[in-house]
Design a protein around this motif. Structure first.
Motif, PDB file in Angstrom:
ATOM      1  N   LEU A 153       0.811  -1.216   0.000  1.00 26.07           N
ATOM      2  CA  LEU A 153       0.000   0.000   0.000  1.00 26.07           C
ATOM      3  C   LEU A 153       0.846   1.269   0.000  1.00 26.07           C
ATOM      4  CD1 LEU A 153      -2.703  -1.078   2.607  1.00 26.07           C
ATOM      5  CD2 LEU A 153      -3.063  -0.744   0.143  1.00 26.07           C
ATOM      6  N   ASP A 154       2.046   1.189   0.612  1.00 30.42           N
ATOM      7  CA  ASP A 154       2.910   2.363   0.733  1.00 30.42           C
ATOM      8  C   ASP A 154       4.365   1.925   0.578  1.00 30.42           C
ATOM      9  OD1 ASP A 154       4.202   4.703   1.281  1.00 30.42           O
ATOM     10  OD2 ASP A 154       3.495   4.873   3.353  1.00 30.42           O
ATOM     11  N   PRO A 155       4.931   1.982  -0.623  1.00 30.57           N
ATOM     12  CA  PRO A 155       6.309   1.535  -0.849  1.00 30.57           C
ATOM     13  C   PRO A 155       7.332   2.248   0.025  1.00 30.57           C
ATOM     14  CG  PRO A 155       5.184   1.853  -2.939  1.00 30.57           C
ATOM     15  CD  PRO A 155       4.277   2.403  -1.885  1.00 30.57           C
TER      16      PRO A 155
ATOM     17  N   ALA B 249      11.409 -10.103  -0.378  1.00 30.33           N
ATOM     18  CA  ALA B 249      12.665  -9.946  -1.121  1.00 30.33           C
ATOM     19  C   ALA B 249      12.407  -9.269  -2.465  1.00 30.33           C
ATOM     20  CB  ALA B 249      13.322 -11.309  -1.322  1.00 30.33           C
ATOM     21  N   ALA B 250      11.299  -9.612  -3.115  1.00 28.28           N
ATOM     22  CA  ALA B 250      10.967  -8.999  -4.407  1.00 28.28           C
ATOM     23  C   ALA B 250      10.685  -7.505  -4.242  1.00 28.28           C
ATOM     24  CB  ALA B 250       9.759  -9.708  -5.014  1.00 28.28           C
ATOM     25  N   LEU B 251       9.951  -7.139  -3.210  1.00 28.34           N
ATOM     26  CA  LEU B 251       9.645  -5.727  -2.967  1.00 28.34           C
ATOM     27  C   LEU B 251      10.921  -4.932  -2.697  1.00 28.34           C
ATOM     28  CD1 LEU B 251       6.478  -6.242  -0.741  1.00 28.34           C
ATOM     29  CD2 LEU B 251       6.528  -5.184  -3.023  1.00 28.34           C
ATOM     30  N   ARG B 252      11.835  -5.508  -1.968  1.00 26.07           N
ATOM     31  CA  ARG B 252      13.106  -4.807  -1.717  1.00 26.07           C
ATOM     32  C   ARG B 252      13.917  -4.675  -2.998  1.00 26.07           C
ATOM     33  NH1 ARG B 252      15.945  -6.748   3.821  1.00 26.07           N
ATOM     34  NH2 ARG B 252      17.364  -5.131   3.095  1.00 26.07           N
ATOM     35  N   LYS B 253      13.890  -5.694  -3.830  1.00 28.68           N
ATOM     36  CA  LYS B 253      14.625  -5.622  -5.093  1.00 28.68           C
ATOM     37  C   LYS B 253      14.042  -4.532  -5.987  1.00 28.68           C
ATOM     38  CE  LYS B 253      16.290  -8.442  -8.941  1.00 28.68           C
ATOM     39  NZ  LYS B 253      15.976  -7.440  -9.970  1.00 28.68           N
TER      40      LYS B 253
ATOM     41  N   ASP C 114      16.062  -1.315  -7.308  1.00 34.77           N
ATOM     42  CA  ASP C 114      16.199  -1.090  -8.753  1.00 34.77           C
ATOM     43  C   ASP C 114      15.553   0.223  -9.200  1.00 34.77           C
ATOM     44  OD1 ASP C 114      17.495  -3.496  -8.886  1.00 34.77           O
ATOM     45  OD2 ASP C 114      15.792  -4.626  -9.677  1.00 34.77           O
ATOM     46  N   GLY C 115      14.964   0.967  -8.269  1.00 39.15           N
ATOM     47  CA  GLY C 115      14.352   2.248  -8.618  1.00 39.15           C
ATOM     48  C   GLY C 115      13.048   2.115  -9.365  1.00 39.15           C
TER      49      GLY C 115
ATOM     50  N   GLU D  78       5.968   8.179  -7.667  1.00 39.68           N
ATOM     51  CA  GLU D  78       4.595   8.620  -7.913  1.00 39.68           C
ATOM     52  C   GLU D  78       3.856   8.804  -6.593  1.00 39.68           C
ATOM     53  OE1 GLU D  78       2.526   6.271 -10.731  1.00 39.68           O
ATOM     54  OE2 GLU D  78       4.276   5.947 -12.029  1.00 39.68           O
ATOM     55  N   LYS D  79       2.910   9.714  -6.605  1.00 41.41           N
ATOM     56  CA  LYS D  79       2.148  10.004  -5.395  1.00 41.41           C
ATOM     57  C   LYS D  79       1.185   8.869  -5.069  1.00 41.41           C
ATOM     58  CE  LYS D  79       2.376  15.033  -5.818  1.00 41.41           C
ATOM     59  NZ  LYS D  79       1.603  16.308  -5.908  1.00 41.41           N
TER      60      LYS D  79
END
Length: 389
Positions: free
Chosen positions: A17-19, A43-47, A51-52, A58-59
């Motif tokens: 919901l909030d990166p 792990a995927a979310l951190r990658k 990786d930007g 984005e808001k």
């Protein structure tokens, strides 16, 4: 619902919901998640963050943030679908509470990790006892010490041995059945050699202790021999029997004259140093097994806070550190440097500070000079005493 499962889902839901919440979870690792699918998704979310991913700029969070995370995690685990991400987001009451949810996940990981490593130490100790070795048990003890220090840093506490208010309830540790008789024979043979060759006490008195004997009666007899040696009195089976009587061992039924005669009769030539090392080696594996069982009992107590668990586990390793030092002395090996982390004179490292702040209300950090001095490293052990008391 299981609290640990709820916490894992809440962490992942908050990040979906909030990166930006990932910036508050740097101290949390994928391995801290119990479920493989949760481990792979975190792990995927951190990658994606590293990786930007465009979602970070984005808001509003685009759908690609969720779909790309699922695709990346799907490369390492099966069964993850986009539908499950809806379950994760629904399980998160407030995304801003991600650090608190992460603390819960880390707490479960600490208990789980310490339990797993305690089991490995116990298995290594039992295997070494069967083989007549100590290297495996000592290796896994070092591994467990390193794990405890790493977990302490992640949790934000200073690793130091602290005795529990009440010792954990554990079943008594017995040596493997195939070795019990052999250990008793080694102990009896050593006592017979020391009784018939009093000068041999000089070979073992510096590093062998009464508590190293598996049979308490044998340990009491060795204590009697040590007392006679310390006072410079003659040693033979009669003086040994007299010393045992003076210590009440005959009156309370711990020992009988017939038992002492059976131990001393039939002795031939033998090396006290070699026999003493056999007894001490058995003591190392027994002590390792005892420490492992105590640590496992502590880790399985879910009500024990992680900081206290870590420090109680370090305390439980203390007896093994002590007998290891004497084992190395008996073998003429130098004592290795402490394996634990050395506290910094300027306060805990920044990683500890961040972890501590993540699990509590932020408070002003006192200057380094105002911090109390740190306790000595848990691996530091005083030199062995020559006392047999």
């Amino acid at each position: 619902m299981n609290p640990l499962l709820a916490a894992e889902q809440a962490v992942l839901g908050s990040v979906l919901l909030d990166p930006d919440q990932l910036s508050h979870l740097d101290w949390l690792a994928p391995d801290h998640f119990y479920r493989p699918v949760h481990r792979a998704l975190f792990a995927a979310l951190r990658k994606l963050r590293n990786d930007g991913h465009p979602a970070l700029a984005e808001k509003s969070v685009p759908l690609s943030w969720v779909t790309d995370a699922v695709d990346e995690a799907g490369l390492h685990v099966r069964g993850l679908t986009t539908t499950y991400t809806h379950t994760l987001t629904s399980a998160c009451p407030r995304p801003a509470h991600a650090p608190v949810y992460g603390r819960m996940v880390l707490e479960g990981a600490i208990h789980r990790s310490i339990t797993e490593h305690a089991i490995r130490l116990h298995q290594a100790a039992r295997a070494d006892a069967l083989r007549g070795e100590v290297e495996g048990a000592l290796h896994y003890a070092d591994v467990l010490t390193g794990v405890l220090n790493d977990l302490a840093q992640r949790w934000g506490t200073e690793p130091r041995p602290v005795a529990p208010a009440a010792p954990p309830a554990t079943a008594p540790v017995s040596p493997p059945p195939v070795r019990t008789e052999r250990v008793a024979e080694d102990e009896q043979f050593l006592l017979a050699v020391l009784t018939e060759q009093p000068k041999a006490m000089h070979e073992v008195v510096g590093w062998l202790r009464p508590r190293d004997f598996a049979d308490p009666t044998h340990g009491q007899l060795y204590r009697c021999l040590g007392a006679l040696h310390h006072r410079g009195e003659p040693i033979d089976r009669i003086t040994l029997l007299w010393e045992a009587q003076r210590r009440g061992l005959l009156a309370d039924g711990t020992l009988s004259g017939e038992q002492l005669t059976a131990i001393c009769d039939g002795v031939g030539p033998g090396s006290a140093d070699w026999l003493g090392q056999l007894v001490l080696r058995s003591s190392v594996t027994r002590t390792a097994a005892t420490s492992a069982r105590a640590i496992r009992a502590l880790a399985e107590n879910e009500a024990l806070a992680p900081g206290r668990l870590i420090n109680h586990a370090l305390h439980a390793l203390g007896p093994l550190d002590e007998v290891r030092t004497r084992w190395q002395s008996a073998n003429g090996r130098p004592t290795p440097p402490p394996t634990g982390s050395v506290p910094s004179p300027n306060g805990p490292p920044s990683a500890q500070v961040r972890a501590a702040l993540a699990r509590s209300t932020p408070r002003p950090i006192s200057p380094p000079a105002a911090r109390p001095s740190s306790a000595p490293s848990p691996a530091a052990v005083p030199p062995p005493s020559r006392s047999h008391g």
